[in-house]
Design a protein around this motif. Structure first.
Motif, short mmCIF file in Angstrom:
data_model
loop_
_atom_site.label_atom_id
_atom_site.label_comp_id
_atom_site.label_asym_id
_atom_site.label_seq_id
_atom_site.Cartn_x
_atom_site.Cartn_y
_atom_site.Cartn_z
N ILE C 43 4.62 -32.13 -33.93
CA ILE C 43 5.96 -31.83 -33.41
C ILE C 43 5.96 -31.92 -31.88
CG2 ILE C 43 7.64 -29.98 -33.10
CD1 ILE C 43 7.04 -29.04 -35.87
N ALA C 44 4.94 -31.31 -31.25
CA ALA C 44 4.90 -31.31 -29.79
C ALA C 44 4.63 -32.70 -29.24
CB ALA C 44 3.84 -30.35 -29.30
N LEU C 45 3.82 -33.52 -29.95
CA LEU C 45 3.51 -34.85 -29.41
C LEU C 45 4.68 -35.82 -29.59
CD1 LEU C 45 -0.20 -35.41 -30.40
CD2 LEU C 45 0.71 -35.21 -28.14
N TYR C 46 5.50 -35.62 -30.64
CA TYR C 46 6.65 -36.52 -30.82
C TYR C 46 7.80 -36.13 -29.92
CZ TYR C 46 5.09 -39.37 -34.69
OH TYR C 46 4.43 -40.28 -35.44
N ILE C 47 8.16 -34.81 -29.87
CA ILE C 47 9.29 -34.36 -29.06
C ILE C 47 8.73 -33.96 -27.71
CG2 ILE C 47 11.31 -32.90 -29.01
CD1 ILE C 47 10.90 -32.32 -31.90
N LYS C 48 8.71 -34.88 -26.76
CA LYS C 48 8.09 -34.58 -25.47
C LYS C 48 9.09 -33.87 -24.55
CE LYS C 48 4.82 -38.37 -25.32
NZ LYS C 48 5.39 -39.08 -26.49
N SER C 49 9.54 -32.68 -24.95
CA SER C 49 10.44 -31.91 -24.09
C SER C 49 10.13 -30.43 -24.29
CB SER C 49 11.89 -32.20 -24.43
OG SER C 49 12.30 -31.39 -25.50
N PRO C 50 10.57 -29.55 -23.37
CA PRO C 50 10.28 -28.12 -23.54
C PRO C 50 10.79 -27.55 -24.85
CG PRO C 50 10.97 -28.53 -21.32
CD PRO C 50 11.08 -29.82 -22.03
N MET C 51 11.94 -28.04 -25.36
CA MET C 51 12.42 -27.52 -26.64
C MET C 51 11.48 -27.90 -27.77
SD MET C 51 14.64 -25.49 -26.34
CE MET C 51 15.26 -25.08 -27.93
N GLY C 52 10.78 -29.03 -27.64
CA GLY C 52 9.79 -29.40 -28.65
C GLY C 52 8.67 -28.38 -28.71
N GLY C 53 8.25 -27.89 -27.53
CA GLY C 53 7.22 -26.84 -27.51
C GLY C 53 7.69 -25.57 -28.17
N VAL C 54 8.96 -25.20 -27.89
CA VAL C 54 9.49 -23.98 -28.51
C VAL C 54 9.59 -24.17 -30.02
CG1 VAL C 54 11.49 -22.46 -28.61
CG2 VAL C 54 10.69 -23.28 -26.43
N ALA C 55 10.01 -25.38 -30.46
CA ALA C 55 10.11 -25.64 -31.90
C ALA C 55 8.74 -25.55 -32.55
CB ALA C 55 10.72 -27.01 -32.14
N ALA C 56 7.70 -26.10 -31.88
CA ALA C 56 6.35 -26.04 -32.44
C ALA C 56 5.88 -24.60 -32.55
CB ALA C 56 5.38 -26.85 -31.58
N ALA C 57 6.15 -23.78 -31.50
CA ALA C 57 5.71 -22.39 -31.53
C ALA C 57 6.40 -21.61 -32.63
CB ALA C 57 5.97 -21.73 -30.18
N VAL C 58 7.73 -21.83 -32.78
CA VAL C 58 8.47 -21.09 -33.80
C VAL C 58 8.02 -21.52 -35.19
CG1 VAL C 58 10.75 -20.80 -34.80
CG2 VAL C 58 10.45 -20.59 -32.38
N TYR C 59 7.80 -22.83 -35.40
CA TYR C 59 7.30 -23.30 -36.70
C TYR C 59 5.95 -22.67 -37.01
CZ TYR C 59 5.00 -26.13 -40.10
OH TYR C 59 4.30 -26.52 -41.20
N PHE C 60 5.06 -22.65 -36.00
CA PHE C 60 3.71 -22.17 -36.26
C PHE C 60 3.70 -20.68 -36.56
CE2 PHE C 60 -0.49 -20.80 -35.34
CZ PHE C 60 -1.20 -21.71 -36.05
N ILE C 61 4.45 -19.89 -35.76
CA ILE C 61 4.44 -18.44 -35.99
C ILE C 61 5.09 -18.11 -37.32
CG2 ILE C 61 5.32 -16.26 -35.08
CD1 ILE C 61 4.82 -17.31 -32.33
N GLY C 62 6.18 -18.83 -37.66
CA GLY C 62 6.82 -18.59 -38.95
C GLY C 62 5.93 -18.93 -40.12
N SER C 63 5.18 -20.04 -40.02
CA SER C 63 4.31 -20.41 -41.13
C SER C 63 3.14 -19.44 -41.26
CB SER C 63 3.79 -21.83 -40.95
OG SER C 63 2.97 -21.88 -39.84
N THR C 64 2.65 -18.92 -40.11
CA THR C 64 1.58 -17.93 -40.19
C THR C 64 2.08 -16.64 -40.83
OG1 THR C 64 0.78 -18.83 -38.14
CG2 THR C 64 -0.20 -16.82 -38.85
N LEU C 65 3.35 -16.29 -40.52
CA LEU C 65 3.94 -15.08 -41.12
C LEU C 65 4.03 -15.23 -42.64
CD1 LEU C 65 5.04 -12.59 -39.76
CD2 LEU C 65 7.28 -13.58 -39.84
N SER C 66 4.42 -16.43 -43.11
CA SER C 66 4.52 -16.58 -44.56
C SER C 66 3.14 -16.64 -45.19
CB SER C 66 5.34 -17.81 -44.91
OG SER C 66 4.74 -18.94 -44.39
N SER C 67 2.13 -17.22 -44.49
CA SER C 67 0.76 -17.20 -45.02
C SER C 67 0.26 -15.77 -45.12
CB SER C 67 -0.18 -17.97 -44.10
OG SER C 67 0.09 -19.31 -44.11
N ASN C 68 0.59 -14.95 -44.12
CA ASN C 68 0.21 -13.54 -44.14
C ASN C 68 0.77 -12.85 -45.37
OD1 ASN C 68 -0.08 -10.80 -43.57
ND2 ASN C 68 0.24 -11.08 -41.39
#
Lengths: 92, 165, 84
Positions: C43-68
């Protein structure tokens, strides 16, 4: 050299120092306990201050008023961090 | 497609840096010692039944159940690639919030993100930040995706060698 | 195509295949964790903008929450069945 301009770099240090001073005034404990959810003088305070200063720098601009405000807000956040983000209970 | 050998050398060095950073920080903050939630305990016991090490299993279970220094290293490299040094500080804030949502005090994730940001900044003259993103994915692949029993033995050996169990 | 995007794509393909091939539910959770890392990086490598970083962080934290939550549920179920 670190974040571009020299003055910008001083504002980050100012917000960290402000957060530490306000934290001492409102009585955060200086002892670090890595198993506890309560905040202390160093742990969430410094990183919250740096992160909020970076967000403010990115969205608006970082000047004297904003950096002092960020320091005050981050030490207050660290005081009540176990109320804002408590440990998760899994429903019994 | 043109393949440059310099790319592979940079990728190899960044993989080593990321692996060392997150394994050392996570081991120091006690991930192999005890499971954080009951799911991590199940993962550790299952890996022990398959012939692995229980403390390495706890380590891998805690990585699955909470964004620790491994997630912190990935987020630090992503945000350094997109926003520079300031981005690493924002990543530490986001990882702290994620840690608290996952029932974790947050020391390992936040300090791992900060140390990864400092390491990437120190090495940024030679290795561009985007190599650290690939390096972190390769590093997590060697632990969670390649051979679980062997990885848990290696992680348990490192934890016992550092005296943290 | 960038060599890094290709490498991460190959890794996520291998791990995604192993998610389907393995029979053990616990090992499937470990492979899914590795897949989440790879997807956040893509996600971060395709969307080369600050919102891409925020999207990657939100995706990752949400997926970790569901794994938990999933790992906790597996632990609860094994304790109820008396195997854990």
């Amino acid at each position: 050299m670190l974040v571009g301009g020299k003055l910008e770099y001083l504002y980050y240090i100012l917000s960290v120092v402000t957060s530490l001073v306000v934290g001492l005034v409102i009585g955060l404990p200086p002892k670090v306990d890595i198993n506890s959810f309560k905040g202390n003088l160093f742990f969430p305070t410094v990183f919250i201050a740096l992160g909020l200063a970076a967000v403010t720098d990115f969205l608006f601009t970082l000047n004297l008023v904003f950096s002092i405000l960020v320091g005050v807000v981050s030490s207050l956040f660290s005081k009540y961090v176990d109320v804002i983000f408590p440990g998760v209970s899994y429903g019994g | 497609m043109e393949v440059n050998w310099m790319d592979f050398i940079k990728l190899l060095i960044s993989t080593g840096v990321c692996w060392t950073n997150f394994v050392l920080v996570d081991t120091y903050f006690g991930l192999p010692r005890k499971p954080g939630v009951s799911g991590a305990e199940v993962i550790g016991k299952t890996l022990e039944r398959m012939g692995g090490d229980i403390n390495g299993g706890y380590f891998m279970g805690n990585i699955v159940c909470s964004p620790d220094a491994s997630a912190g290293t990935l987020m630090a490299s992503i945000f350094y690639y997109l926003l520079g040094f300031k981005g690493g500080l924002i990543a530490a804030l986001l990882i702290f919030i994620g840690n608290r949502l996952c029932n974790d005090p947050g020391y390992a994730g936040t300090l791992g993100t900060f140390s990864a940001t400092v390491l990437i900044h120190l090495l940024s003259g030679f290795i561009e930040p985007k190599y650290f993103i690939g390096g972190m994915v390769v590093a997590i692949f060697t632990i969670q995706g390649l051979y679980h029993v062997g990885a848990s033995k290696v992680l348990g050996y490192i934890g016992r060698k550092l005296g943290m169990i | 195509m960038d060599i890094l995007v290709l490498l991460i794509g190959v890794i996520s393909f291998i791990v995604g295949l192993r998610v389907f091939l393995t029979r053990n539910r616990v090992q499937r959770l470990l492979y899914l964790c590795c897949l989440n890392f790879a997807i956040a990086a893509l996600i971060a490598l395709y969307i080369k903008s600050p919102m891409g970083g925020v999207a990657a962080a939100v995706y990752f934290i949400g997926s970790t929450l569901s794994s938990n939550a999933i790992a906790h549920t597996i632990g609860k179920v094994q304790r109820l069945e008396g195997r854990g």
